[in-house]
Design a protein around this motif. Structure first.
Motif, PDB file in Angstrom:
ATOM      1  N   ASP A  35      72.125  99.177  23.184  1.00 60.99           N
ATOM      2  CA  ASP A  35      73.132  99.839  24.337  1.00 60.99           C
ATOM      3  C   ASP A  35      72.790  99.717  25.632  1.00 60.99           C
ATOM      4  N   GLU A  47      78.754 100.651  24.618  1.00 63.63           N
ATOM      5  CA  GLU A  47      78.478 101.331  23.593  1.00 63.63           C
ATOM      6  C   GLU A  47      78.832 100.595  22.102  1.00 63.63           C
ATOM      7  N   THR A  48      77.642 100.364  21.454  1.00 65.66           N
ATOM      8  CA  THR A  48      78.065  99.198  20.148  1.00 65.66           C
ATOM      9  C   THR A  48      78.598 100.241  18.787  1.00 65.66           C
TER      10      THR A  48
END
Length: 252
Positions: A35, A47-48
């Protein structure tokens, strides 16, 4: 107004130096490092969402994550450049293989239809396998282990292999492969399912190894699974030998 786009990343990582995939306080994780690199690259907070979670020390030869990005100038022809820049920002033990667009409702975790893991065991001390395989010097009865593994197909509730106090709605999983393969210097356990519970693969391997050592009977698998009690299954084997190897999606 900038258009929000959803992107998928395919990556791999050596989990030795990380406390798993998922961000957590006071510990370095793969997601946190990724991130930060993505946020630096795109100059925006990224934001993954990962396809799942891996525990401390577990590796992934294939892992997917998605994220949303608001950008008007996100051109497909620049994707190879983005990929090179991202890999330059990431440490040596995390590598991004692909970056591509997906539908706005595509989800790295919920859309996955099957996941596959491998667990590696080697029998003789080998410095090149340290942190990447479990050194197990005992002689193992692989025929008994494979017979016991085949009994897993008869069940869907694997509460006995799940870490306690996990927040999931069901402990049901459909296992489609469970097989030990002999290699030149050890064994690899291959297992695939539609989903896995926390610590499930390491607990299954620990249980099958006890059978391979002759400390439990093949038929004990029935009692262990039907008990739905984690204390009846084998000890979790070390994380270093575990690899997430494949994630399948209907649209990839």
């Amino acid at each position: 107004m900038q258009q929000q786009q959803r992107l998928f990343l395919e990556l791999s990582y050596n989990g030795t130096n990380y406390h798993g995939w998922q961000i957590q306080p006071n510990a370095v994780t793969v997601q946190e490092v990724l991130d930060k690199a993505l946020s630096t690259l795109f100059r925006a907070k990224v934001e993954t969402v990962g396809c799942g979670r891996t525990d401390t020390g577990v590796h992934a030869s294939q892992f997917f994550a998605h994220f949303d990005l608001e950008a008007e100038d996100l051109l497909d022809q620049r994707f190879p450049q983005y990929l090179n820049s991202l890999n330059a920002l990431l440490p040596f033990d995390i590598a991004v293989k692909r970056l591509f667009r997906v539908a706005s409702n595509a989800h790295a975790r919920f859309d996955a239809t099957q996941r596959s893991y491998e667990y590696h065991i080697h029998h003789q001390k080998n410095p090149f396998k340290h942190n990447f395989s479990w050194l197990m010097k005992d002689d193992l009865d692989t025929d008994a282990m494979n017979l016991a593994a085949s009994l897993l197909f008869q069940y869907t509730d694997f509460s006995c292999f799940s870490k306690s106090h996990t927040q999931v709605f069901t402990n049901n999983c459909k296992i489609t492969r469970a097989e030990w393969v002999v290699t030149n210097d050890g064994l690899i356990f291959h297992v695939s399912a539609d989903r896995f519970l926390r610590n499930m693969v390491r607990a299954i391997v620990g249980t099958l190894v006890e059978i391979g050592r002759g400390k439990a009977a093949v038929e004990s698998i029935h009692q262990i699974i039907e008990s739905k009690d984690r204390s009846n299954a084998g000890t979790s084997v070390p994380a270093c030998g575990l690899y997430l190897t494949k994630i399948e999606y209907p649209y990839l």
